[in-house]
Design a protein around this motif. Structure first.
Motif, short mmCIF file in Angstrom:
data_model
loop_
_atom_site.label_atom_id
_atom_site.label_comp_id
_atom_site.label_asym_id
_atom_site.label_seq_id
_atom_site.Cartn_x
_atom_site.Cartn_y
_atom_site.Cartn_z
N VAL A 79 21.17 47.63 -14.30
CA VAL A 79 19.80 47.16 -14.50
C VAL A 79 19.15 46.87 -13.15
O VAL A 79 19.76 46.22 -12.30
CB VAL A 79 19.77 45.88 -15.38
N VAL A 80 17.94 47.40 -12.98
CA VAL A 80 17.23 47.25 -11.70
C VAL A 80 15.92 46.50 -11.96
O VAL A 80 14.96 47.09 -12.45
CB VAL A 80 16.94 48.63 -11.08
N PRO A 81 15.85 45.21 -11.67
CA PRO A 81 14.60 44.51 -11.87
C PRO A 81 13.74 44.44 -10.61
O PRO A 81 14.24 44.53 -9.49
CB PRO A 81 15.05 43.10 -12.27
N SER A 82 12.44 44.24 -10.83
CA SER A 82 11.50 43.94 -9.74
C SER A 82 11.45 42.44 -9.55
O SER A 82 11.99 41.67 -10.37
CB SER A 82 10.09 44.38 -10.12
N ALA A 83 10.73 42.02 -8.53
CA ALA A 83 10.44 40.60 -8.35
C ALA A 83 9.55 40.14 -9.50
O ALA A 83 8.86 40.94 -10.12
CB ALA A 83 9.71 40.40 -7.03
N MET A 84 9.58 38.84 -9.80
CA MET A 84 8.70 38.29 -10.84
C MET A 84 7.25 38.58 -10.44
O MET A 84 6.92 38.56 -9.25
CB MET A 84 8.93 36.78 -10.97
N SER A 85 6.37 38.83 -11.45
CA SER A 85 5.02 39.32 -11.11
C SER A 85 4.31 38.35 -10.17
O SER A 85 4.40 37.13 -10.32
CB SER A 85 4.19 39.53 -12.37
N GLY A 86 3.63 38.89 -9.21
CA GLY A 86 2.88 38.08 -8.24
C GLY A 86 3.71 37.62 -7.06
O GLY A 86 3.17 37.18 -6.04
N GLU A 87 5.02 37.72 -7.19
CA GLU A 87 5.90 37.13 -6.18
C GLU A 87 5.86 37.91 -4.86
O GLU A 87 5.77 37.30 -3.78
CB GLU A 87 7.33 37.10 -6.75
N THR A 88 5.87 39.23 -4.93
CA THR A 88 5.83 40.02 -3.69
C THR A 88 4.51 39.75 -2.95
O THR A 88 4.50 39.55 -1.73
CB THR A 88 5.99 41.53 -4.00
#
Ligand code: ADP
Ligand code: ASP
Ligand code: MG
Length: 422
Positions: A38-47
């Motif tokens: 599983v490949v997740p992104s950062a939580m929205s807005g975090e980057t």
């Protein structure tokens, strides 16, 4: 039993509740007997938040030294996500372990903020899978030869997921996001945009390269090069829906040339507000001039997109091209300091307030009059076209940014994209 890669975007990972939901879905797939990466992104807005902090300290400028630190900072968003998701999976009773890019390792070149993946060492991941664990790998990041952390460009978790799927010869890569597939255009701009059940790989590649943010372009390139079965689907369906139904939902990126696709002449509309236009007026019209202008820009690692050179008058011509808006200031600087004097250009002009709108469809190969239909639809709305570029399966126009939404809606209607194909 299959090896499956799931990728979850920022909105899908946006809160601990949503992460719990992701964990329940992944647990369902693992319990069905699949090996799961599983490949997740950062939580929205975090980057954005992290890069915003850096911007407070360095409001302008760009250098390799600064970019190195930006990657150091931005990569932490995904590091938090993988840890949280692994914990959520463990709470579901599933054995799970998380890794950052450098722990895998996922090796890249050293182009900070837009690094390219060179190789992926999968032995550690394979050992975990063999031991029955779900492996959670941070998207968007890698490591260069000198052990510097790198990131893959905005939206880069898509590329991490597809590259991992390619390296591990996964049976499928599923990109879970906040829409339920690839639409004829961004449904946020055109509410009656339609979801496509399949889209050809070539069309997806064009859509992504022309600015459609649903998939990062490099992820589509990887999928093409390694023939990774790729599907875009919603993370917002109930996690406990039937797994077979889920596996068939969304949009399949198809490699089958002759498969009966929803064969409209134009399949989709992409737009890109991230470009800026640069014009050199009164350039001497002689051999080598395009190279003199664009050579230094390319050397500065700045991508050049649409280019036009006009017919010359009295030995002078105008030359325009577009670059990414982030590269606009640097490009203007280069032209004024280096290229301008060398080419005796009369004047350098810049316009960052432009956008590019494109129609895409493999049906355009076998139909004439598609571009003129596009130009008519735009003229009926009083929209002036500043630049045009075409390829076999797309036509793009550069227009004033303020007409972007109007143009996309007008074209969506003109090509009947809101209607189901016959
Ligand atoms: P994620 O965080 O899951 O990676 P993104 O925001 O990067 O999600 O991409 C999903 C978004 O892409 C959608 O919310 C939608 O607004 C946008 N989008 C742009 N073009 C399209 C398209 N043709 N079809 C579907 N979504 C699109
Ligand atoms: N978190 C990164 C970004 O916001 C990567 C991604 O979401 O794909 O661009
Ligand atoms: Mg994305």
């Amino acid at each position: 039993m299959a090896l499956i890669v799931h990728k979850y975007g920022g909105t899908s990972m946006g809160s601990t509740d949503r992460i719990r939901n992701v964990a329940k879905r992944v647990a369902k797939w693992a319990r069905a007997g699949h090996q799961m990466v599983v490949v997740p992104s950062a939580m929205s807005g975090e980057t954005n938040r992290l890069l915003g902090l850096a911007k407070e300290l360095a409001p302008s400028g760009s250098s390799a030294a600064l970019n190195r630190e930006l990657d150091m900072i931005a990569s932490t968003g995904e590091q938090v996500s993988v840890g949280l998701l692994a914990i959520a999976l463990q709470a579901e009773g599933v054995e799970a372990v998380s890794y950052t890019g450098w722990q895998v390792p996922l090796n890249t070149d050293s182009s900070y903020t837009k690094a390219r993946i060179e190789s992926i060492e999968d032995s550690r991941v394979r050992a975990d899978l063999a031991a029955g664990k779900v492996v959670v790998i941070a998207g968007f990041q890698g490591v260069d030869d000198e052990m510097n952390i790198t990131t893959l460009g905005r939206g880069g978790s898509d590329t991490s997921a597809v590259a991992i799927a390619a390296a591990m010869k996964a049976d499928e890569c599923l990109i879970y996001t906040d829409v339920d597939g690839v639409y004829t255009t961004d449904p946020r701009i055109v509410p009656d945009a339609r979801r496509l059940h399949t889209i050809s790989f070539e069309e997806m590649l064009e859509m992504a390269s022309l600015g459609s943010k649903i998939l990062q372009i490099r992820s589509v390139e990887f999928a093409g090069k390694y023939r990774v079965p790729l599907r875009v689907l919603s993370s917002f369906t109930p996690w406990d829906i039937d797994i077979n139904e889920e596996a068939k939902s969304g949009t399949l990126i198809s490699f089958e040339e002759d498969e009966k696709m929803e064969q409209a002449v134009v399949s989709g509309i992409a737009f890109n507000r991230d470009e800026a236009k640069v014009t050199l007026l009164g350039v001497p019209d002689k051999p080598g001039i395009a190279f003199q202008i664009l050579g230094p820009v390319a050397e500065a690692n700045i991508d050049i997109d649409v280019i036009i050179q006009n017919v010359s008058q009295e030995g002078k011509t105008d030359f325009s091209f577009t670059v990414h808006r982030n590269d606009f200031a640097r490009t203007m600087e280069l032209l004024e300091n280096v290229v301008g004097p060398a080419t005796q250009a009369a004047k350098v002009q810049g316009d960052p307030k432009i956008c590019k709108v494109s129609i895409v469809g493999i049906g355009m190969r076998s139909h004439v009059g598609v571009a003129s239909k596009m130009f008519r639809a735009l003229s009926e709305e009083g929209i002036n076209i500043q630049m045009i570029s075409t390829s076999e399966i797309k036509t793009s126009v550069v227009i004033d940014e303020k007409y972007m939404e109007l143009a996309v809606r007008a074209l969506h209607k003109a090509f009947d994209l809101d209607k189901n194909p016959a």
